[in-house]
Design a protein around this motif. Structure first.
Motif, PDB file in Angstrom:
ATOM      1  N   ASP A 267      59.917  53.533  67.156  1.00  0.00           N
ATOM      2  CA  ASP A 267      58.629  54.115  67.533  1.00  0.00           C
ATOM      3  C   ASP A 267      58.154  55.136  66.496  1.00  0.00           C
ATOM      4  O   ASP A 267      56.957  55.269  66.249  1.00  0.00           O
ATOM      5  N   ASP A 272      50.838  53.025  64.975  1.00  0.00           N
ATOM      6  CA  ASP A 272      49.965  53.152  66.140  1.00  0.00           C
ATOM      7  C   ASP A 272      50.497  54.132  67.182  1.00  0.00           C
ATOM      8  O   ASP A 272      49.850  54.369  68.204  1.00  0.00           O
ATOM      9  N   LEU A 273      51.682  54.712  66.938  1.00  0.00           N
ATOM     10  CA  LEU A 273      52.228  55.708  67.858  1.00  0.00           C
ATOM     11  C   LEU A 273      52.232  57.110  67.241  1.00  0.00           C
ATOM     12  O   LEU A 273      52.899  58.006  67.744  1.00  0.00           O
ATOM     13  N   ARG A 274      51.465  57.293  66.160  1.00  0.00           N
ATOM     14  CA  ARG A 274      51.434  58.596  65.494  1.00  0.00           C
ATOM     15  C   ARG A 274      50.868  59.687  66.395  1.00  0.00           C
ATOM     16  O   ARG A 274      51.162  60.867  66.219  1.00  0.00           O
ATOM     17  N   HIS A 275      50.077  59.287  67.386  1.00  0.00           N
ATOM     18  CA  HIS A 275      49.497  60.278  68.286  1.00  0.00           C
ATOM     19  C   HIS A 275      50.514  60.820  69.281  1.00  0.00           C
ATOM     20  O   HIS A 275      50.285  61.849  69.910  1.00  0.00           O
ATOM     21  N   GLU A 276      51.653  60.134  69.448  1.00  0.00           N
ATOM     22  CA  GLU A 276      52.679  60.603  70.377  1.00  0.00           C
ATOM     23  C   GLU A 276      53.610  61.578  69.666  1.00  0.00           C
ATOM     24  O   GLU A 276      54.046  61.323  68.540  1.00  0.00           O
ATOM     25  N   ILE A 281      58.271  60.710  72.620  1.00  0.00           N
ATOM     26  CA  ILE A 281      58.960  59.460  72.338  1.00  0.00           C
ATOM     27  C   ILE A 281      60.425  59.542  72.757  1.00  0.00           C
ATOM     28  O   ILE A 281      60.969  58.610  73.358  1.00  0.00           O
ATOM     29  N   LYS A 284      60.659  59.396  76.440  1.00  0.00           N
ATOM     30  CA  LYS A 284      60.333  58.053  76.916  1.00  0.00           C
ATOM     31  C   LYS A 284      61.559  57.155  76.919  1.00  0.00           C
ATOM     32  O   LYS A 284      61.715  56.284  77.779  1.00  0.00           O
TER      33      LYS A 284
END
Length: 313
Positions: A267, A272-276, A281, A284
């Motif tokens: 992740d 596309d997960l740079r905002h998390e 993470i 999660k």
């Protein structure tokens, strides 16, 4: 607008949508959360009604019905996608976690009590058809988690729930066939649970090890995942499970941690997960202590999580 008022409005809208999609339910907000989170939408796939529900409500209840209304037509086949919830019906209680599947009778009173934020998919099956296939058995229960029947139900439900895929599905005759297949699989999953067998009582040691590793993969986001959790699900002793891993020069706890770290690393590489955030993470994937996670990640990848993300993304 104050948060409390905003949550109240959102809860009212969610409650209205829930009734429209699933029938006559009473609901209550949780007193454990200052903000309400909830979404619900219905989907029709070849005549099969599907409900997608996400909420942190405190209680969802259905009172005893008269037995002659539209609300009595269905049994709900529920796939728990995320979170934990408790369901009560007929003086029985079942606990659902991620990947669990349960059958609930719509014509009898029941309560659903989410434990925090939950997400599930509910397939509305004809109660008449379910009654025919289950004969005298009660239409309520949790399916054997690791039976072949339950694995097939998960695959079918997720496929039907995929909006993009379902657009290309056939007509209502296909829906009827799918409904019959899911009812048959649900009956098989309930039978295995009732017999006290998890669906693999006679398999060899290599097969139990394989089932254990697959169960780990399916449960990485569950904070309850542990050697004891695995042993309980697999119907074997904790010591026996330890021995299976030791024979392969592995530790169960270390295996679980390594698989979680690899998911986190994947992740962190994802653009596309740079905002998390890194903490989001990590949590999660089942980590509950940020400092412990950071130390374990650095040991595994020779980089601190932040440096790893900057370097590999």
């Amino acid at each position: 607008m104050p948060a409390l008022l905003r949550s109240s409005d959102e809860f009212a809208n969610w409650n209205r949508d829930l009734r429209a999609v699933c029938g006559n339910f009473s609901t209550a907000m949780s007193d454990q959360h200052s903000l309400f989170i909830g979404s619900v939408h219905g989907q029709d796939v070849c005549g099969l009604e599907i409900a997608h529900i996400r909420t942190n409500a405190g209680l969802i209840s259905r009172h005893r019905t008269c037995g002659d209304g539209d609300d009595d037509r269905y049994c709900f086949l529920i796939l728990q996608n995320a979170g934990h919830q408790r369901i009560r019906q007929q003086n029985q209680v079942i606990e659902l976690g991620p990947e669990d599947v349960a059958l609930v009778d719509s014509a009898r009173a029941f309560e659903i009590e989410p434990q925090g934020l939950v997400q599930n998919i509910s397939i509305h099956l004809s109660r008449e058809e379910v009654s025919l296939q289950l004969s005298q058995k009660q239409l309520f229960g949790k399916l054997a988690r690791n039976s072949v029947a339950t694995h097939m139900i998960r695959a079918l439900v997720r496929s039907l729930g995929d909006v993009e895929l379902s657009r290309d599905y056939g007509g209502r005759s296909d829906g009827s066939a799918l409904e019959q297949a899911m009812i048959g699989l649900a009956a098989a999953g309930l039978d295995e649970r009732a017999d006290g067998q998890p669906g693999f009582a006679c398999v060899g040691q290599d097969d139990i090890y394989g089932l254990a590793t697959r169960l780990v993969e399916a449960s990485l986001q569950d904070t309850e995942l542990s050697p004891e959790y695995l042993a309980r699900r697999l119907n074997v002793s904790v010591r026996h499970l330890y021995r299976l891993f030791e024979q392969r020069h592995e530790s169960i706890s270390r295996y679980i941690q390594q698989r979680r770290l690899e998911r986190v690393a994947k992740d962190l590489r994802a653009h596309d997960l740079r905002h998390e955030s890194i903490t989001q993470i990590a949590f999660k994937w089942g980590f509950v202590d940020a400092a412990h996670f950071s130390r374990a990640f650095k040991r595994r990848f020779q980089h601190a999580p932040r440096d790893f993300r900057q370097h590999f993304s």
